[in-house]
Design a protein around this motif. Sequence first.
Motif, mmCIF file in Angstrom:
data_model
loop_
_atom_site.group_PDB
_atom_site.id
_atom_site.type_symbol
_atom_site.label_atom_id
_atom_site.label_comp_id
_atom_site.label_asym_id
_atom_site.label_seq_id
_atom_site.Cartn_x
_atom_site.Cartn_y
_atom_site.Cartn_z
ATOM 1 N N VAL A 202 -2.997 5.716 0.717
ATOM 2 C CA VAL A 202 -1.973 6.615 0.148
ATOM 3 C C VAL A 202 -1.886 6.484 -1.375
ATOM 4 O O VAL A 202 -0.924 6.965 -1.978
ATOM 5 C CB VAL A 202 -0.594 6.327 0.766
ATOM 6 N N TYR A 203 -2.894 5.892 -2.013
ATOM 7 C CA TYR A 203 -2.837 5.624 -3.457
ATOM 8 C C TYR A 203 -3.681 6.647 -4.213
ATOM 9 O O TYR A 203 -4.904 6.737 -4.022
ATOM 10 C CB TYR A 203 -3.309 4.203 -3.727
ATOM 11 N N GLU A 204 -3.026 7.384 -5.104
ATOM 12 C CA GLU A 204 -3.700 8.468 -5.811
ATOM 13 C C GLU A 204 -4.875 7.965 -6.641
ATOM 14 O O GLU A 204 -5.960 8.554 -6.615
ATOM 15 C CB GLU A 204 -2.708 9.206 -6.718
ATOM 16 N N ASP A 205 -4.694 6.867 -7.377
ATOM 17 C CA ASP A 205 -5.779 6.392 -8.224
ATOM 18 C C ASP A 205 -6.991 5.969 -7.393
ATOM 19 O O ASP A 205 -8.145 6.197 -7.787
ATOM 20 C CB ASP A 205 -5.305 5.235 -9.117
ATOM 21 N N LEU A 206 -6.746 5.383 -6.206
ATOM 22 C CA LEU A 206 -7.852 4.952 -5.355
ATOM 23 C C LEU A 206 -8.539 6.152 -4.712
ATOM 24 O O LEU A 206 -9.778 6.172 -4.585
ATOM 25 C CB LEU A 206 -7.354 3.986 -4.284
ATOM 26 N N ARG A 207 -7.778 7.134 -4.304
ATOM 27 C CA ARG A 207 -8.376 8.347 -3.736
ATOM 28 C C ARG A 207 -9.271 9.035 -4.768
ATOM 29 O O ARG A 207 -10.379 9.491 -4.448
ATOM 30 C CB ARG A 207 -7.282 9.299 -3.249
ATOM 31 N N ILE A 208 -8.804 9.115 -5.996
ATOM 32 C CA ILE A 208 -9.598 9.767 -7.046
ATOM 33 C C ILE A 208 -10.858 8.964 -7.344
ATOM 34 O O ILE A 208 -11.959 9.521 -7.460
ATOM 35 C CB ILE A 208 -8.738 9.961 -8.312
ATOM 36 N N GLU A 209 -10.720 7.642 -7.460
ATOM 37 C CA GLU A 209 -11.889 6.795 -7.705
ATOM 38 C C GLU A 209 -12.897 6.934 -6.572
ATOM 39 O O GLU A 209 -14.119 7.032 -6.813
ATOM 40 C CB GLU A 209 -11.455 5.338 -7.841
ATOM 41 N N SER A 210 -12.408 6.948 -5.342
ATOM 42 C CA SER A 210 -13.298 7.074 -4.195
ATOM 43 C C SER A 210 -13.982 8.434 -4.169
ATOM 44 O O SER A 210 -15.196 8.533 -3.923
ATOM 45 C CB SER A 210 -12.511 6.865 -2.899
ATOM 46 N N ALA A 211 -13.218 9.492 -4.461
ATOM 47 C CA ALA A 211 -13.807 10.837 -4.467
ATOM 48 C C ALA A 211 -14.904 10.938 -5.512
ATOM 49 O O ALA A 211 -16.010 11.442 -5.243
ATOM 50 C CB ALA A 211 -12.720 11.881 -4.711
ATOM 51 N N GLU A 212 -14.618 10.458 -6.709
ATOM 52 C CA GLU A 212 -15.609 10.565 -7.790
ATOM 53 C C GLU A 212 -16.840 9.715 -7.495
ATOM 54 O O GLU A 212 -17.975 10.141 -7.733
ATOM 55 C CB GLU A 212 -14.957 10.163 -9.110
ATOM 56 N N GLY A 213 -16.630 8.519 -6.948
ATOM 57 C CA GLY A 213 -17.764 7.654 -6.628
ATOM 58 C C GLY A 213 -18.599 8.198 -5.491
ATOM 59 O O GLY A 213 -19.838 8.088 -5.501
ATOM 60 N N LYS A 233 3.466 12.787 6.993
ATOM 61 C CA LYS A 233 2.697 14.013 6.775
ATOM 62 C C LYS A 233 2.563 14.309 5.284
ATOM 63 O O LYS A 233 1.504 14.728 4.818
ATOM 64 C CB LYS A 233 3.350 15.183 7.500
ATOM 65 N N GLU A 234 3.624 14.099 4.530
ATOM 66 C CA GLU A 234 3.555 14.385 3.097
ATOM 67 C C GLU A 234 2.535 13.492 2.402
ATOM 68 O O GLU A 234 1.833 13.925 1.493
ATOM 69 C CB GLU A 234 4.938 14.233 2.461
ATOM 70 N N GLU A 235 2.447 12.233 2.827
ATOM 71 C CA GLU A 235 1.444 11.333 2.243
ATOM 72 C C GLU A 235 0.030 11.794 2.596
ATOM 73 O O GLU A 235 -0.883 11.717 1.765
ATOM 74 C CB GLU A 235 1.688 9.901 2.716
ATOM 75 N N MET A 236 -0.145 12.282 3.817
ATOM 76 C CA MET A 236 -1.453 12.817 4.197
ATOM 77 C C MET A 236 -1.779 14.063 3.384
ATOM 78 O O MET A 236 -2.897 14.219 2.882
ATOM 79 C CB MET A 236 -1.483 13.157 5.685
ATOM 80 N N TYR A 237 -0.811 14.949 3.233
ATOM 81 C CA TYR A 237 -1.041 16.161 2.442
ATOM 82 C C TYR A 237 -1.359 15.809 0.992
ATOM 83 O O TYR A 237 -2.182 16.476 0.353
ATOM 84 C CB TYR A 237 0.177 17.081 2.494
ATOM 85 N N ASP A 238 -0.716 14.764 0.470
ATOM 86 C CA ASP A 238 -1.021 14.329 -0.897
ATOM 87 C C ASP A 238 -2.481 13.907 -1.022
ATOM 88 O O ASP A 238 -3.162 14.254 -2.005
ATOM 89 C CB ASP A 238 -0.128 13.157 -1.300
ATOM 90 N N ALA A 239 -2.970 13.158 -0.032
ATOM 91 C CA ALA A 239 -4.365 12.709 -0.078
ATOM 92 C C ALA A 239 -5.308 13.904 -0.151
ATOM 93 O O ALA A 239 -6.283 13.908 -0.916
ATOM 94 C CB ALA A 239 -4.684 11.838 1.138
#
Length: 379
Positions: A202-213, A233-239
């Motif tokens: 649920v961590y935005e910085d980790l999701r972005i790092e993972s997506a870019e990598g 659900k909101e946390e899932m939608y955020d991801a």
Amino acid sequence: MSSPTGVESLQLSITARDPGCAARTGVLRLAHGDVETPVFMPVGTQGSVKSLSQEDLEGLDARIILGNAYHLYLRPGTEILREAGGLHRFMNWSRPILTDSGGFQVFSLGELNKITAEGVAFQSHIDGSRHFFSPEKSMDIQIAIGADIIMAFDDCTGYPVTHEAAAKSMRMTLDWAARCKRHWESRQSPRHNLFGIVQGNVYEDLRIESAEGTVALDFPGYAIGGVSVGETKEEMYDAVRWVAPRLPDAKPRYLMGVGPPEDLLAAIEHGIDMFDCVMPTRNARNGQLFTNQGRINIKNARFATDFAPLDATCPCPVCARYTRAYLHHLFRAGEIAALRFNTLHNLSFMLDFVARVRTAIRAGRFLEFKSAFLREYAG
């Protein structure tokens, strides 16, 4: 062996875009046939969608189904699948198949496993025998299964989880993804299209790092994993909102393990193309059935004398022939037919639902459709 359609690697053609959001339709060309997107994929974990035959699935026009590398590795085993000529021939299914890497099963059976940077040592939930999955072995297993789409081996964290633990898991998933890609390329198996998986909880910085990598590794397609594991659900939608815009527009985007119609609509709005979930079939076996007016529990006594169809607007063979009262009776009586009829209905509902979504996107009316569907579904 040449592919049945002559397609040697995945091709995605975007056929329509909704002007009000990122929703899109497309055609995914795979070795065993074309798949229109957005698509919901029924789950056939062990080479079978529970209670249904392959003829049933063809009758519902399911274009692609799932198998699971973990379960198929344990039973019947990759040697038998190789001897049969792959899962398609083993189960006599001529349309596309996607396999999960087994990473989620390793996560869900956590008390039986030990995770290291090299891979996962685990005990079989069937007989307690010991096994080891590395990224390379997951690739070999899925290639032996013969799936049209195979998934990189990933580490899935639960919820809640600390930022530190989620970061460690996500970076190990990136390392495993690179190993999967190298091994997949060394096997020269373009028909078995490899998808990378974005993690980060649920961590935005980790999701972005993972997506870019993950995108930097240049996979044929991409998935968002580690959702629907206990978060809101909101946390899932955020991801989805954080990740989807960072995935290549020209490649398919897959949200793993998500099935409720309202969740599909939220993800499709952000450009997600592919979905799977055991929920429609599992709920069916528990008497929880989808209708356009929301879910109902066919076990409830009020349906004993309800002689209306399950959903008068549903095109499935169950709604065309049987009443709620009859389905209630079958379930209460413990008849096997209840499981089959309920599953036929729930999968038909999901497949018809995404077909209506595709129609709305082509007409440039997705947001209008979403609003109207949710308003009625809340009833």
